[in-house]
Design a protein around this motif. Structure first.
Motif, PDB file in Angstrom:
ATOM      1  N   GLU A  53       9.666  -4.267  -6.445  1.00 25.96           N
ATOM      2  CA  GLU A  53       9.195  -5.534  -5.898  1.00 25.96           C
ATOM      3  C   GLU A  53       9.883  -5.833  -4.571  1.00 25.96           C
ATOM      4  OE1 GLU A  53       6.962  -8.781  -5.373  1.00 25.96           O
ATOM      5  OE2 GLU A  53       6.732  -7.304  -6.982  1.00 25.96           O
ATOM      6  N   GLN A  54      11.153  -5.439  -4.472  1.00 24.30           N
ATOM      7  CA  GLN A  54      11.891  -5.654  -3.233  1.00 24.30           C
ATOM      8  C   GLN A  54      11.291  -4.836  -2.092  1.00 24.30           C
ATOM      9  OE1 GLN A  54      14.358  -7.831  -2.591  1.00 24.30           O
ATOM     10  NE2 GLN A  54      14.209  -7.173  -0.459  1.00 24.30           N
ATOM     11  N   ALA A  55      10.879  -3.587  -2.388  1.00 26.05           N
ATOM     12  CA  ALA A  55      10.278  -2.747  -1.350  1.00 26.05           C
ATOM     13  C   ALA A  55       8.967  -3.341  -0.860  1.00 26.05           C
ATOM     14  CB  ALA A  55      10.044  -1.339  -1.895  1.00 26.05           C
ATOM     15  N   VAL A  56       8.184  -3.927  -1.757  1.00 22.92           N
ATOM     16  CA  VAL A  56       6.928  -4.570  -1.363  1.00 22.92           C
ATOM     17  C   VAL A  56       7.209  -5.750  -0.449  1.00 22.92           C
ATOM     18  CG1 VAL A  56       4.925  -5.855  -2.211  1.00 22.92           C
ATOM     19  CG2 VAL A  56       5.719  -3.833  -3.446  1.00 22.92           C
ATOM     20  N   GLN A  57       8.139  -6.602  -0.849  1.00 19.44           N
ATOM     21  CA  GLN A  57       8.428  -7.798  -0.057  1.00 19.44           C
ATOM     22  C   GLN A  57       9.034  -7.444   1.296  1.00 19.44           C
ATOM     23  OE1 GLN A  57       7.286 -10.708  -0.921  1.00 19.44           O
ATOM     24  NE2 GLN A  57       6.516  -9.786  -2.833  1.00 19.44           N
ATOM     25  N   THR A  58       9.850  -6.412   1.346  1.00 23.33           N
ATOM     26  CA  THR A  58      10.450  -5.995   2.623  1.00 23.33           C
ATOM     27  C   THR A  58       9.377  -5.538   3.601  1.00 23.33           C
ATOM     28  OG1 THR A  58      12.507  -5.327   1.526  1.00 23.33           O
ATOM     29  CG2 THR A  58      12.062  -4.387   3.696  1.00 23.33           C
ATOM     30  N   ALA A  59       8.435  -4.726   3.117  1.00 25.31           N
ATOM     31  CA  ALA A  59       7.359  -4.241   3.984  1.00 25.31           C
ATOM     32  C   ALA A  59       6.481  -5.391   4.461  1.00 25.31           C
ATOM     33  CB  ALA A  59       6.530  -3.206   3.235  1.00 25.31           C
ATOM     34  N   LEU A  60       6.151  -6.325   3.568  1.00 24.48           N
ATOM     35  CA  LEU A  60       5.317  -7.454   3.967  1.00 24.48           C
ATOM     36  C   LEU A  60       6.039  -8.342   4.979  1.00 24.48           C
ATOM     37  CD1 LEU A  60       3.751  -8.467   0.507  1.00 24.48           C
ATOM     38  CD2 LEU A  60       2.653  -7.250   2.389  1.00 24.48           C
ATOM     39  N   GLU A  91       7.942  -7.348   7.216  1.00 18.56           N
ATOM     40  CA  GLU A  91       7.851  -6.649   8.498  1.00 18.56           C
ATOM     41  C   GLU A  91       6.434  -6.643   9.051  1.00 18.56           C
ATOM     42  OE1 GLU A  91       9.300  -2.786   7.584  1.00 18.56           O
ATOM     43  OE2 GLU A  91      11.406  -3.421   7.411  1.00 18.56           O
ATOM     44  N   GLY A  92       5.509  -7.296   8.340  1.00 17.63           N
ATOM     45  CA  GLY A  92       4.133  -7.345   8.790  1.00 17.63           C
ATOM     46  C   GLY A  92       3.350  -6.080   8.517  1.00 17.63           C
ATOM     47  N   ARG A  93       3.785  -5.279   7.545  1.00 19.42           N
ATOM     48  CA  ARG A  93       3.125  -4.010   7.244  1.00 19.42           C
ATOM     49  C   ARG A  93       2.354  -4.106   5.928  1.00 19.42           C
ATOM     50  NH1 ARG A  93       7.316   0.844   7.698  1.00 19.42           N
ATOM     51  NH2 ARG A  93       5.318   1.982   7.768  1.00 19.42           N
ATOM     52  N   PRO A  94       1.115  -3.597   5.889  1.00 14.09           N
ATOM     53  CA  PRO A  94       0.393  -3.532   4.610  1.00 14.09           C
ATOM     54  C   PRO A  94       1.092  -2.566   3.652  1.00 14.09           C
ATOM     55  CG  PRO A  94      -1.089  -3.204   6.478  1.00 14.09           C
ATOM     56  CD  PRO A  94       0.307  -3.109   7.009  1.00 14.09           C
ATOM     57  N   VAL A  95       0.798  -2.707   2.366  1.00 12.35           N
ATOM     58  CA  VAL A  95       1.426  -1.870   1.343  1.00 12.35           C
ATOM     59  C   VAL A  95       0.351  -1.337   0.401  1.00 12.35           C
ATOM     60  CG1 VAL A  95       3.130  -1.755  -0.512  1.00 12.35           C
ATOM     61  CG2 VAL A  95       3.534  -3.246   1.460  1.00 12.35           C
ATOM     62  N   LEU A  96       0.371  -0.020   0.184  1.00 15.02           N
ATOM     63  CA  LEU A  96      -0.476   0.632  -0.826  1.00 15.02           C
ATOM     64  C   LEU A  96       0.430   1.062  -1.966  1.00 15.02           C
ATOM     65  CD1 LEU A  96      -3.057   2.010  -1.932  1.00 15.02           C
ATOM     66  CD2 LEU A  96      -2.486   3.993  -0.506  1.00 15.02           C
ATOM     67  N   VAL A  97       0.142   0.559  -3.175  1.00 15.72           N
ATOM     68  CA  VAL A  97       0.972   0.870  -4.342  1.00 15.72           C
ATOM     69  C   VAL A  97       0.151   1.711  -5.319  1.00 15.72           C
ATOM     70  CG1 VAL A  97       2.339  -0.043  -6.248  1.00 15.72           C
ATOM     71  CG2 VAL A  97       2.261  -1.273  -4.076  1.00 15.72           C
ATOM     72  N   ASN A  98       0.747   2.786  -5.790  1.00 20.61           N
ATOM     73  CA  ASN A  98       0.124   3.692  -6.747  1.00 20.61           C
ATOM     74  C   ASN A  98       0.987   3.742  -7.998  1.00 20.61           C
ATOM     75  OD1 ASN A  98      -0.987   5.818  -8.197  1.00 20.61           O
ATOM     76  ND2 ASN A  98      -0.229   7.405  -6.805  1.00 20.61           N
ATOM     77  N   PHE A  99       0.525   3.101  -9.072  1.00 25.57           N
ATOM     78  CA  PHE A  99       1.214   3.206 -10.362  1.00 25.57           C
ATOM     79  C   PHE A  99       0.594   4.385 -11.109  1.00 25.57           C
ATOM     80  CE2 PHE A  99       1.889  -1.357  -9.439  1.00 25.57           C
ATOM     81  CZ  PHE A  99       3.275  -1.370  -9.492  1.00 25.57           C
ATOM     82  N   VAL A 107       2.801   1.010   4.263  1.00 23.38           N
ATOM     83  CA  VAL A 107       3.832   1.657   3.449  1.00 23.38           C
ATOM     84  C   VAL A 107       3.189   2.096   2.136  1.00 23.38           C
ATOM     85  CG1 VAL A 107       6.030   1.349   2.253  1.00 23.38           C
ATOM     86  CG2 VAL A 107       5.649   0.270   4.475  1.00 23.38           C
ATOM     87  N   TYR A 108       3.456   3.332   1.734  1.00 22.06           N
ATOM     88  CA  TYR A 108       2.901   3.874   0.488  1.00 22.06           C
ATOM     89  C   TYR A 108       4.017   3.935  -0.555  1.00 22.06           C
ATOM     90  CZ  TYR A 108       0.633   7.166  -2.736  1.00 22.06           C
ATOM     91  OH  TYR A 108       0.092   7.774  -3.837  1.00 22.06           O
ATOM     92  N   LEU A 109       3.842   3.180  -1.645  1.00 21.46           N
ATOM     93  CA  LEU A 109       4.843   3.123  -2.713  1.00 21.46           C
ATOM     94  C   LEU A 109       4.260   3.704  -3.997  1.00 21.46           C
ATOM     95  CD1 LEU A 109       6.211  -0.511  -2.179  1.00 21.46           C
ATOM     96  CD2 LEU A 109       7.089   1.619  -1.204  1.00 21.46           C
ATOM     97  N   VAL A 135      -3.307  -3.015  -3.042  1.00 19.58           N
ATOM     98  CA  VAL A 135      -3.152  -3.029  -1.595  1.00 19.58           C
ATOM     99  C   VAL A 135      -2.745  -4.440  -1.194  1.00 19.58           C
ATOM    100  CG1 VAL A 135      -4.281  -2.766   0.640  1.00 19.58           C
ATOM    101  CG2 VAL A 135      -4.822  -1.190  -1.221  1.00 19.58           C
ATOM    102  N   TYR A 136      -1.543  -4.577  -0.633  1.00 18.79           N
ATOM    103  CA  TYR A 136      -1.023  -5.854  -0.174  1.00 18.79           C
ATOM    104  C   TYR A 136      -1.267  -5.977   1.324  1.00 18.79           C
ATOM    105  CZ  TYR A 136       1.670  -6.208  -4.549  1.00 18.79           C
ATOM    106  OH  TYR A 136       2.053  -6.291  -5.856  1.00 18.79           O
TER     107      TYR A 136
END
Length: 354
Positions: free
Chosen positions: A247-254, A256-264, A295-297, A325-326
């Motif tokens: 969750e911290q990695a998602v919030q850090t990227a956001l 910074e103004g960067r979209p986030v793609l998360v793959n569980f 950012v791809y997580l 996708v955030y």
């Protein structure tokens, strides 16, 4: 009956764990290396049986004309249903995502009813075929072809054993040799047992050897089931540069103004692997990720991870895959379909970057 009973047992286990305040999801049984190792050995034993190495129930077939003579068939059918649910549960999760996710938040009587209906859906095609005389009349007559078919059906079981061994290797550190040793001793035990069956009254030595080999197989299997966890390395599985999800990695990227793609994902999830190879590993997807400065997580659920389970449940899911996708400035992520296409991923990244 085997399918329905197993669905209810798994549902009961999930609900009991939920009542205890812990988080588990559908397909959780394959998060345990011990369960994976046991299933791999079971698949190997089934394959060897289909190959004619040994036989089950041969001594019971002539034990009278009452219920005892039919016991092997009924028991075999029941446990085939059990095995189908245990092994197929992770693969069926994507197609039952909303129902499973809703059931895990319902009161337990309603949840059990949902699981029972899902099990009925899995078993219904087999029931309809068995109850329809016209369909049964079209089946080929018994003959030598049945032995050939039985031997041929052994190979999918060998394949399933190999796949489970691969999943086991992804979950543990340097313990695959233990599982291979257990498989070798199990094969030896069943071969000796088959020799003893072929020579009634003269196969005492083979029977003793089979027992000793079986004990060795069980011992190695227990050691394999207690092997330590391996560190996940999904970055090597997919071509996209990735980081571990948190969750911290998602919030850090956001921030910074960067979209986030998360793959569980999980190594035992076949749907996940197909999506990764077809939609998340292409050059066009990598280009879209770079153009969006995204950012791809990757959240690895191969072994139990309560944080990932809680995140899945927060989005109404009980298992993987789940793709999010955030976009900066948006409160909630976009949930992508569980059966991905390259176009869906690219469009979601472009939309998040706008």
């Amino acid at each position: 009956a085997g399918v329905l009973a197993t669905f209810l047992v798994l549902a009961g286990a999930l609900l009991a764990v939920r009542a205890g305040g812990q988080a588990l999801g559908w397909g959780f049984q394959l998060q345990s290396p011990g369960v994976v190792a046991a299933l791999a050995l079971l698949m190997l034993a089934v394959a060897l049986n289909l190959s004619g190495v040994f036989h089950i129930g041969a001594g019971l077939q002539g034990a009278g004309h009452g219920p005892l003579s039919r016991l092997p068939g009924v028991a075999g059918a029941f446990f085939t249903g059990v095995l189908a649910v245990v092994v197929a549960a992770p693969c069926t999760a994507p197609f039952m995502a909303f129902a499973l996710g809703a059931a895990l938040f319902m009161p337990w009587p309603m949840a059990l009813a949902v699981f029972l209906m899902l099990g009925l859906g899995l078993a219904l095609p087999y029931v309809l075929i068995s109850l329809n005389p016209r369909l049964l009349a079209r089946l080929p007559k018994p003959g030598p072809w049945m032995e050939t078919l039985r031997n041929l059906l052994a190979f999918p079981m060998y394949g399933a054993a190999l796949w489970l061994a691969w999943v086991y290797a992804r979950q543990t550190a340097d313990a695959l040799a233990l599982l291979f040793g257990a498989g070798l001793m199990l094969a030896l035990a069943l071969w000796l047992y088959g020799r003893a069956q072929a020579a009634p009254g003269k196969g005492r030595a083979a029977g003793v050897g089979a027992l000793l080999a079986l004990i060795a197989a069980l011992g190695l299997g227990v050691l394999a089931g207690k092997a330590p966890a391996a560190s996940p390395n999904h970055a090597a599985d997919v071509h996209l540069p990735s980081q571990a999800w948190s969750e911290q990695a998602v919030q850090t990227a956001l921030a910074e103004g960067r979209p986030v793609l998360v793959n569980f994902t999980a190594d035992w999830c076949v749907t996940c692997k197909v999506n990764e190879s077809m939609s998340l590993s292409s050059a066009r997807t990598a280009q879209a990720l770079e153009q969006a400065n995204a950012v791809y997580l990757v959240g690895d659920w191969t072994r139990r991870d309560d944080a990932i389970t809680a995140e899945l449940q927060r989005h109404g899911r009980s298992g993987v895959p789940l793709y999010l996708v955030y976009a900066p400035g948006r409160s909630e992520p976009r949930i992508l379909p569980q059966l991905l296409t390259e176009g869906v991923v690219i469009d979601a990244l472009k939309d998040a970057a706008d």
